[in-house]
Structure formats: C-alpha cells, structure tokens
Design a protein around this motif. Structure first.
Motif, PDB file in Angstrom:
ATOM      1  N   THR A 292     -75.351 -14.328 -34.054  1.00 17.87           N
ATOM      2  CA  THR A 292     -76.370 -13.428 -33.493  1.00 17.87           C
ATOM      3  C   THR A 292     -75.710 -12.271 -32.759  1.00 17.87           C
ATOM      4  O   THR A 292     -76.118 -11.115 -32.891  1.00 17.87           O
ATOM      5  CB  THR A 292     -77.305 -14.199 -32.532  1.00 17.87           C
ATOM      6  OG1 THR A 292     -77.899 -15.292 -33.229  1.00 17.87           O
ATOM      7  CG2 THR A 292     -78.390 -13.302 -31.982  1.00 17.87           C
ATOM      8  N   VAL A 295     -74.226  -9.989 -35.356  1.00 22.21           N
ATOM      9  CA  VAL A 295     -75.274  -9.189 -35.998  1.00 22.21           C
ATOM     10  C   VAL A 295     -75.632  -7.991 -35.127  1.00 22.21           C
ATOM     11  O   VAL A 295     -75.843  -6.875 -35.633  1.00 22.21           O
ATOM     12  CB  VAL A 295     -76.522 -10.056 -36.287  1.00 22.21           C
ATOM     13  CG1 VAL A 295     -77.731  -9.199 -36.628  1.00 22.21           C
ATOM     14  CG2 VAL A 295     -76.229 -11.024 -37.424  1.00 22.21           C
ATOM     15  N   ASN A 296     -75.704  -8.222 -33.793  1.00 22.92           N
ATOM     16  CA  ASN A 296     -75.947  -7.102 -32.878  1.00 22.92           C
ATOM     17  C   ASN A 296     -74.918  -6.003 -33.069  1.00 22.92           C
ATOM     18  O   ASN A 296     -75.236  -4.817 -33.137  1.00 22.92           O
ATOM     19  CB  ASN A 296     -75.897  -7.588 -31.429  1.00 22.92           C
ATOM     20  CG  ASN A 296     -77.210  -8.180 -30.976  1.00 22.92           C
ATOM     21  OD1 ASN A 296     -78.189  -8.146 -31.711  1.00 22.92           O
ATOM     22  ND2 ASN A 296     -77.225  -8.732 -29.790  1.00 22.92           N
ATOM     23  N   ASN A 299     -75.472  -4.159 -36.383  1.00 24.39           N
ATOM     24  CA  ASN A 299     -76.651  -3.291 -36.351  1.00 24.39           C
ATOM     25  C   ASN A 299     -76.409  -2.034 -35.534  1.00 24.39           C
ATOM     26  O   ASN A 299     -76.747  -0.924 -35.951  1.00 24.39           O
ATOM     27  CB  ASN A 299     -77.845  -4.050 -35.769  1.00 24.39           C
ATOM     28  CG  ASN A 299     -78.513  -4.938 -36.786  1.00 24.39           C
ATOM     29  OD1 ASN A 299     -78.354  -4.748 -37.985  1.00 24.39           O
ATOM     30  ND2 ASN A 299     -79.254  -5.937 -36.324  1.00 24.39           N
ATOM     31  N   LEU A 421     -80.606  -8.037 -41.282  1.00 20.56           N
ATOM     32  CA  LEU A 421     -79.945  -8.676 -40.143  1.00 20.56           C
ATOM     33  C   LEU A 421     -80.909  -8.869 -38.964  1.00 20.56           C
ATOM     34  O   LEU A 421     -80.881  -9.899 -38.287  1.00 20.56           O
ATOM     35  CB  LEU A 421     -78.729  -7.860 -39.708  1.00 20.56           C
ATOM     36  CG  LEU A 421     -77.569  -7.797 -40.712  1.00 20.56           C
ATOM     37  CD1 LEU A 421     -76.505  -6.816 -40.243  1.00 20.56           C
ATOM     38  CD2 LEU A 421     -76.965  -9.173 -40.921  1.00 20.56           C
ATOM     39  N   VAL A 422     -81.784  -7.873 -38.736  1.00 26.44           N
ATOM     40  CA  VAL A 422     -82.776  -7.995 -37.660  1.00 26.44           C
ATOM     41  C   VAL A 422     -83.739  -9.130 -37.974  1.00 26.44           C
ATOM     42  O   VAL A 422     -84.099  -9.935 -37.099  1.00 26.44           O
ATOM     43  CB  VAL A 422     -83.535  -6.658 -37.468  1.00 26.44           C
ATOM     44  CG1 VAL A 422     -84.724  -6.850 -36.522  1.00 26.44           C
ATOM     45  CG2 VAL A 422     -82.607  -5.591 -36.924  1.00 26.44           C
ATOM     46  N   GLN A 425     -82.176 -12.386 -37.203  1.00 31.63           N
ATOM     47  CA  GLN A 425     -82.208 -12.667 -35.762  1.00 31.63           C
ATOM     48  C   GLN A 425     -83.569 -13.176 -35.327  1.00 31.63           C
ATOM     49  O   GLN A 425     -83.675 -14.125 -34.545  1.00 31.63           O
ATOM     50  CB  GLN A 425     -81.852 -11.410 -34.970  1.00 31.63           C
ATOM     51  CG  GLN A 425     -80.366 -11.089 -34.951  1.00 31.63           C
ATOM     52  CD  GLN A 425     -80.050  -9.967 -33.995  1.00 31.63           C
ATOM     53  OE1 GLN A 425     -80.770  -8.980 -33.917  1.00 31.63           O
ATOM     54  NE2 GLN A 425     -78.966 -10.099 -33.265  1.00 31.63           N
ATOM     55  N   ILE A 428     -84.037 -16.808 -36.430  1.00 31.32           N
ATOM     56  CA  ILE A 428     -83.309 -17.711 -35.535  1.00 31.32           C
ATOM     57  C   ILE A 428     -84.084 -17.897 -34.232  1.00 31.32           C
ATOM     58  O   ILE A 428     -84.226 -19.017 -33.728  1.00 31.32           O
ATOM     59  CB  ILE A 428     -81.895 -17.166 -35.265  1.00 31.32           C
ATOM     60  CG1 ILE A 428     -81.027 -17.261 -36.535  1.00 31.32           C
ATOM     61  CG2 ILE A 428     -81.232 -17.925 -34.117  1.00 31.32           C
ATOM     62  CD1 ILE A 428     -79.730 -16.489 -36.451  1.00 31.32           C
ATOM     63  N   SER A 429     -84.597 -16.794 -33.671  1.00 31.10           N
ATOM     64  CA  SER A 429     -85.341 -16.869 -32.408  1.00 31.10           C
ATOM     65  C   SER A 429     -86.594 -17.725 -32.549  1.00 31.10           C
ATOM     66  O   SER A 429     -86.872 -18.586 -31.709  1.00 31.10           O
ATOM     67  CB  SER A 429     -85.725 -15.457 -31.945  1.00 31.10           C
ATOM     68  OG  SER A 429     -84.578 -14.677 -31.712  1.00 31.10           O
ATOM     69  N   ALA A 670     -79.673 -17.204 -26.841  1.00 29.69           N
ATOM     70  CA  ALA A 670     -79.693 -16.599 -28.182  1.00 29.69           C
ATOM     71  C   ALA A 670     -80.797 -15.549 -28.281  1.00 29.69           C
ATOM     72  O   ALA A 670     -80.594 -14.469 -28.857  1.00 29.69           O
ATOM     73  CB  ALA A 670     -79.898 -17.685 -29.240  1.00 29.69           C
ATOM     74  N   CYS A 674     -80.535 -11.492 -28.788  1.00 25.68           N
ATOM     75  CA  CYS A 674     -81.375 -10.817 -29.787  1.00 25.68           C
ATOM     76  C   CYS A 674     -82.110  -9.636 -29.162  1.00 25.68           C
ATOM     77  O   CYS A 674     -82.195  -8.554 -29.759  1.00 25.68           O
ATOM     78  CB  CYS A 674     -82.367 -11.822 -30.371  1.00 25.68           C
ATOM     79  SG  CYS A 674     -83.321 -11.199 -31.754  1.00 25.68           S
ATOM     80  N   GLY A 677     -79.746  -6.689 -28.576  1.00 27.61           N
ATOM     81  CA  GLY A 677     -79.544  -5.961 -29.827  1.00 27.61           C
ATOM     82  C   GLY A 677     -80.761  -5.143 -30.209  1.00 27.61           C
ATOM     83  O   GLY A 677     -80.644  -3.989 -30.665  1.00 27.61           O
TER      84      GLY A 677
END
Length: 785
Positions: A292, A295-296, A299, A421-422, A425, A428-429, A670, A674, A677
C-alpha cells in the motif's frame, strides 16, 4: 557518476518537499508495521527451536474415536514412557510429565504459588535448558530434590546461594534445591518455575505405574536416528493394546515438536492448523501494508510526471540513455526508502514496549545480529524496487521531442495504471475494515451465547487439603458475613474441564455406544451458587442420601438417547449411581464449541476450587477482605488467592481478541496510508487542473460543483473497488467462520455500511484538498494566460 546521481536524487527530493514528506510518512508507517509484524512472526516460527533435539522429539497423542466425536487426547497412562524405553531399543529417551501444575512453595516466611512439572528422569537428556548451578540431569534422579528457575530462586532466596536450601511443597513435603536453571525463553512450549522428579516410592504413584486405563499424563519420545516412525507408531499401539485390550477407541500417533506451537488444533482427529493461520494472516497483512505504501509512491510519482517531463527530455537530448534514467529514478526511490527505514527502526524501538504489552511477548530488535541486516536489505530492496519500478520505467520512456515542444500529454492511458492502483488500495481498505468488523462481531456473538450459568459476582478460590478439612466451618463463617448469597466447592473450576472418560453403563445401552463424557465432582449448593438451571429433578442435598447420586446435563441425556433419565441406574466403574437431576448445558471448555455431555458427581471430601456467590450490591474488596481473614484462620500455610469467574471466562477469548486488536491497529494504519496517498493524489490532480477550475469559476461554477467535479473521479474508483472487495471479503471471511460451530452470518448491510464509510472518507479527503482551490480567486490562476 554515482556521486552525481546521488546529488541529483537528493536535490529532487529536497526540491519537492511535499511529495517527499508524503511518501516518507507512508513508507515509514508501512515499514514500521512490517517490521513489528515480522518480529512477531519470527518469534512464533522460532518456538522450541533452542532445543538441541528439536528435530527428533515427539509427543505421543491419541485419537479416541467415540460415536459422537473423534477426540484428540494428549493424556497418556503413567507407565507408557518407561515401558516404551524398556521394550524398544530404537527409543533413545522417553519422558513422562504431569501437566503444568500450580503448587505453593515455602521457604521460611516466604510462601508463593509457583507453576511447574513433575517429570521422569530423562527430562534433561531430551530437552535443552541452560544450567546456572548444579547438574539437573543427576539432580532429577533424587525424588527429594527440586530444580528451580533463576527467577524463582531469587524470589525465595534473593542474592543468597539457593543450593541445598529447603523448599516446602504444599505444606506437605520438604525438598532440597539441587540445581538452578535459566528461566525458559518466551518461545518455549514449556513454561515453569520449578521441576520436580516423580517419587516412585509414593503409594499413589506406585498404583498409577500399574494402571493402563487412567490417562492423566503427557508422554514424549526421542527415537534413535534413522528410526522408522510408522513402525514406531505401530509398536506404541501394540504395546498399549497388550496392556489394555479393552481400549477399542484409541489410535496413537507421534506429533513432532515442530508442530506443537503452529499446528496444535485438531478436529475429528485431523490436524487442522492452529497459530500458523495467524502467522500466515499477519504475514499477508505485512506485505499488504508495505505494498500500500509502495502504491502511494507509484501514484504520486506518476501523477507529477508532467513536472519531470522536461527534465527527462533535456537529459535524453544531452545523451542520457534510458537505462541511466531508470537507474536515476530507482536511486531516488532507494534513498527515500533508506531514510524511511532509519525512521522505522527508531519508531520500532519506541513502540516496542507498547507492542510487547499488546501481544504479551518480550520481543526485541538487535541491530547487531546478521539476521537484522539480512532483513533490512530484503525490506529496502523489495520496497525500493516495487515502489520505484513503475515510475522509473514510465518516466524514462517519455519522448524528448514532445516534452521539449510542450506537446506532451499524459492522456487517459497513462492514468489507467494509476487508477488500477488506487482501486487496489480501496479494495484492501474495504477488505480490512469488513474483516475487522466481522471478527469483532463473531467474538461478541460467542460472548453473548447462553453459558448456562451466571459468571457475574462469582469468585473462585483455590482449595487445599486444609480447606477440605475445615470446609464446613469456612462456609459457615463466610455466610455469616451477610455479604454472600451461596458457597460451594468443586473438583474443577467452573471454567475448566479436567476429567473426561468413556460413558457409564445403563440398562438398554446399545452395544456399539462409544462416546466421551466430561465429569466433575461437587458439593451441595452447586447449581444455586453457579446460577445453573435444573431442568428436571433436584440438586444435591448432602450425605448420606447423595453418596450414590449423579446429575446429567442436557447434552448427556441427548447423546445417550435417554427417554426417562430421572431415577435410572448408571454403572460407572465398580460404582452404581442414580440420576437425581438434569441440568441445563454449561459452557466450561471452549465457548466456540458445543457443550460436552457431562456427569456431575457428589463428592464432599475433595475439591480443587471453592466458589462464592456475592449478594447484589456487595462491595468485592470488602467481601475479599473478610474471606481472606477466614482463610488465614483455617488455611494458614497457603497464600490467599482468588479470581473472578467472569475474568477467568474472558481468558478463553485471549487469542481471538489479540488477533482482533492487532488487525484493528494494522487495518487502521493501512487505511491511513491509503488516505495519505489519496490526499497527495487529489492535491496533484487539483494542481494539474488549477487553471480549469479558475475558468469554470469565471463561467459561474459554484464551489459545490467544483468539489463534485474533482470528487466524482475518485468516487467512481471507490465504487469499482467496492464491487470487487465485497465478494472477495465474503469468501475469505466465510472460510474463516467455517471453523466455528457457533458463528454469525455475514450480513449485506455490513458491506453497505463499510461502502458508505469508504465513500464518505474519500469525499472528505478529496474535498479538503479541493476546497482551497475551489475557494481561491480565479484571477490568481488565470493572470498568466
């Protein structure tokens, strides 16, 4: 050349402070969480590995196949270990131990309750412990000796030499301190304060050494190198059958030490896992949190690509090759990751006491160990490569002609990977939030299950031979305080089952009726004190009428298929009993499992615990002070100890609640990563569309319209993520819930609530970043046009 790369990378990071701080915060949190989780995982994976014979130690376990269930039992007969050692030369060492038992040890005026094992004489040959003083291997052969741990010795004797000092056990026998060993490490299955050898001259031990039916001990074997384990397993079963031909339900097998911690759970005779499930879960969470944060970085790096497009164009025009640019961008990510790692190490040191308190361990981080630097290199390389790969390859691929002419536009295709990618995230959240809520609801569901008794205002006090001797006087004086509603004593605490056996005989019993029955003994006022409902018949009223009476619980009546159980005769061993009552089911073992069939016997002579029911409104501290005075009068050789039954029952949820707390914390972090990001991405999106917002405001757009213009892109992504996350979460958590007999059903409204929360969170994060641009004067953004 490398020096120039580092200098340029450093300048870029300092020039873009907002970008660097945002990524630094996300990566630091991600690496910190990963390090803490990996320390916990490392400790779990290291259990018992300090033993020299780790790879060659096995516990003898039996699958007992009864009609209502296959029960995996660690209880063995006392003579099994010595018989195995004497019969089969392929066994190098065989050890029998009691369960971990609490005893009162006394030296002078110091009286302390300590836990330990009574063991056979090959215990120190099989298991590896650090010797401080004396030789435990020889001391264990003397039945009048006791081996103390270093902390136990210090508790009794301070800094004085404890060797050859006398310790009195349970105010009954004197033992000589013959050796001192280091405290067992935290990653040891065996946790104890003392070790005492069996006294084979004791009449009770002598009798048990000739019994092949009563199983109350644990047996371990260490085979000779090269021994065939299937053959040894067959030999163990043959030996037990030879001495106990009536045992038709047991199948013995060897369970390796490597599985004791991580694979301790059995269901229907099959090894179903254990802590390994949580090790895997948290390992996945560690990777997810780190990804995560990566990914930030991806991005934010690609979102600001237009700012670096001209730089790439100029460098390519001046002769830079693509691989040099890739290396440059990778180096920037590596520098950022290394700085984050340094901050993470500091954070781990600061958070370690609180984390140890949470997980109930004594974890440490030692930067001088090779494994630390191996882990550091792996984390830095993994994070740096994953985080820097896409930005490096993407930025280095720009066309220099277009970037320098100003005709370069990233376009929708360039935004697609960023959107993916967003979405990942958000998935996952949603998954972590939903899983956290489901775990919490499952725990609360089981906690609110009807336990069959009232654990509130109920105190349990350990018993002793003196308490049994003076019980009538103790009970009378406790009731005279006026603060107590009822008192009883039992052979086991109400929160434990320590006695299981085969079923009794009765008229009309089917020939193939094989089932397992839990048993306990108690005195009068049992159901009254515990708050247990008698469904039929009555409770015990005392001697002599109840000397042959028994109470069955509802589960026993159902499993035994009894139509009219009251008054019927049951034959258990050589004794005959009559059923006088049927009680409601009481949850004494795991609250996640069905209630065991149970027989309750009347026994006023022996007890392990005294239970005291407080009157409503009674002040616990005042009550305990009065009871302590009574106990000191009638039980002076033992320290006064007590426990509240509701707290003891709560300990059955320790593992699930620990997992829930850890999941809550890391899920929250996490989601925070997110949001960081998301805020950074929204900020760069607004910066890119700053002039557009100014033009729209000049043409009459309201602040609300501007907010929706920017927010709808992110809201669409969150809705796509919701559609992906819901079936994935439902599948994963349904599999997790399947291991529980008593379980919740996953409601669609739970996902609706989580989805709404994510949408609101997205709206808030994006709106806070958009509001500044929406409220700014459009002249500021358009004056250069």
């Amino acid at each position: 050349m490398l020096k120039n790369y580092i200098k340029i990378a450093w300048r870029n990071l300092f020039r873009n402070k907002g970008f660097s701080i945002t990524n630094l915060l996300g990566l630091t949190i991600g690496i910190t969480c990963t390090m803490l989780i990996l320390l916990w995982v490392k400790d779990e994976l290291s259990y018992n590995k300090f033993h020299t014979n780790y790879e060659n130690i096995y516990q003898v376990i039996a699958n007992r196949d009864f009609k209502n269930q296959v029960f995996t039992d660690r209880n063995m007969v006392l003579p099994l270990a010595s018989s195995l050692k004497a019969t089969y030369p392929q066994i190098k060492n065989a050890v029998v131990t009691t369960y971990n038992e609490k005893h009162v040890l006394a030296s002078g005026e110091t009286k302390l309750t300590k836990s330990g094992f009574i063991v056979s004489d090959q215990f120190f040959d099989m298991f590896s412990w650090k010797y401080i003083k004396g030789d435990p291997s020889s001391a264990i052969k003397d039945p009048s000796s006791i081996i103390l741990t270093e902390s136990a010795a210090k508790a009794f004797f301070g800094n004085a030499d404890p060797m050859n000092k006398i310790i009195r056990l349970d105010d009954n026998i004197n033992l000589k301190v013959s050796a001192i060993i280091a405290d067992p490490p935290g990653n040891s299955t065996f946790q104890f304060d003392f070790i005492k050898p069996f006294d084979y001259s004791d009449e009770r031990t002598k009798r048990s050494m000739n019994e092949w039916v009563n199983s109350s001990w644990m047996v371990y074997v260490q085979p000779q190198p090269g021994t065939s384990l299937p053959l040894l397993t067959k030999n163990i079963n043959e030996l037990k059958k030879q001495h106990d031909p009536n045992d038709h339900v047991s199948a013995y097998f060897l369970f390796p030490m490597s599985k004791w911690r991580l694979y301790s759970d059995f269901k229907d005779g099959k090894n179903t896992g254990g802590m390994i499930e949580y090790v895997r879960l948290f390992s996945i969470i560690a990777v997810i949190i780190l990804l995560t944060a990566c990914v930030n970085f991806m991005n934010l790096s690609t979102a600001r690509s237009e700012k670096r497009a001209k730089e790439v164009g100029i460098r390519k025009t001046l002769g830079s090759e693509k691989r040099q640019l890739v290396f440059q961008f990778f180096l920037e990510s590596m520098i950022l990751v290394m700085i984050s790692f340094i901050f993470s190490v500091i954070a781990v040191y600061l958070l370690m006491p609180a984390f140890n308190l949470l997980v109930e361990k004594k974890l440490t981080i030692n930067i001088f160990e090779p494994i630390f630097w191996t882990g550091a290199v792996v984390i830095i390389l993994f994070t740096g490569i994953i985080a820097g790969s896409y930005p490096a390859l993407y930025l280095s691929s720009f066309n220099p002609v277009k970037t320098l002419k100003g005709t370069f536009l990233a376009g929708r295709k360039a935004a697609l990977p960023r959107h993916i990618l967003v979405v990942a995230q958000f998935v996952i959240s949603i998954l972590l939030i939903s899983a956290t809520i489901i775990v919490f609801k499952q725990i609360q569901y089981v906690k609110n299950r009807n336990m069959g008794y009232n654990p509130n205002n109920l105190i349990t006090i350990p018993s002793s031979s003196l308490v049994d001797k003076n019980y009538v006087a103790i009970k009378d004086e406790i009731l005279k305080t006026g603060m107590i509603e009822s008192v009883t004593k039992t052979g086991t605490p109400i929160t434990q089952i320590q006695w299981r056996s085969g079923p009794p005989d009765w008229d009309g019993k089917p020939a193939d009726a094989s089932l397992i029955i839990s048993c306990m003994s108690t005195d009068v006022d049992f159901t009254k004190t515990m708050g247990i409902k008698i469904l039929e018949g009555k409770d015990f009223s005392g001697l002599p009428i109840d000397s042959s009476s028994v109470i069955l619980n509802k589960a026993a009546v159902e499993v035994m298929n009894l139509k009219n159980p009251l008054g019927m005769e049951l034959r258990y061993g050589t004794q005959k009993y009559h059923v006088i009552g049927i009680s409601d089911n009481v949850v004494m073992a795991s609250p996640f499992e069905p209630v065991d069939p149970m027989m309750i016997f009347f026994n006023p002579y022996y007890s392990a615990a005294v239970s005291v029911r407080l009157k409503q409104g009674a002040q616990p501290q005042k009550v305990l002070k009065s009871i302590e005075a009574i106990y000191k009068k009638y039980n002076p050789s033992f320290p006064f100890e007590y426990g509240f039954v509701d707290q003891e029952f709560g300990k059955k949820f320790l593992t699930e609640e620990l997992i829930s707390k850890i999941t809550n914390i890391f899920a929250g972090l996490a989601i925070f990563i997110c949001c960081i990001g998301l805020a950074g991405l929204a900020s760069f999106t607004i910066e890119k569309r700053f002039r557009e917002i100014g033009i729209r405001k000049v043409l009459g757009a309201t602040i609300r319209q501007v907010l929706m213009l920017i927010s709808k892109q992110f809201l669409k992504l969150s809705l796509i993520a919701f559609a992906i996350a819901v079936p994935l979460t439902w599948w994963l958590m349904s599999n997790w819930l399947d291991k529980y007999v008593y379980r919740i059903t996953i409601s669609i409204w739970l996902f609706a609530g989580v989805g709404t929360l994510i949408l609101l969170l997205t709206l808030v994060v994006v709106s806070l970043n958009t509001l500044r641009a929406a409220m700014s004067n459009p002249v500021n953004s358009l004056r250069s046009e």
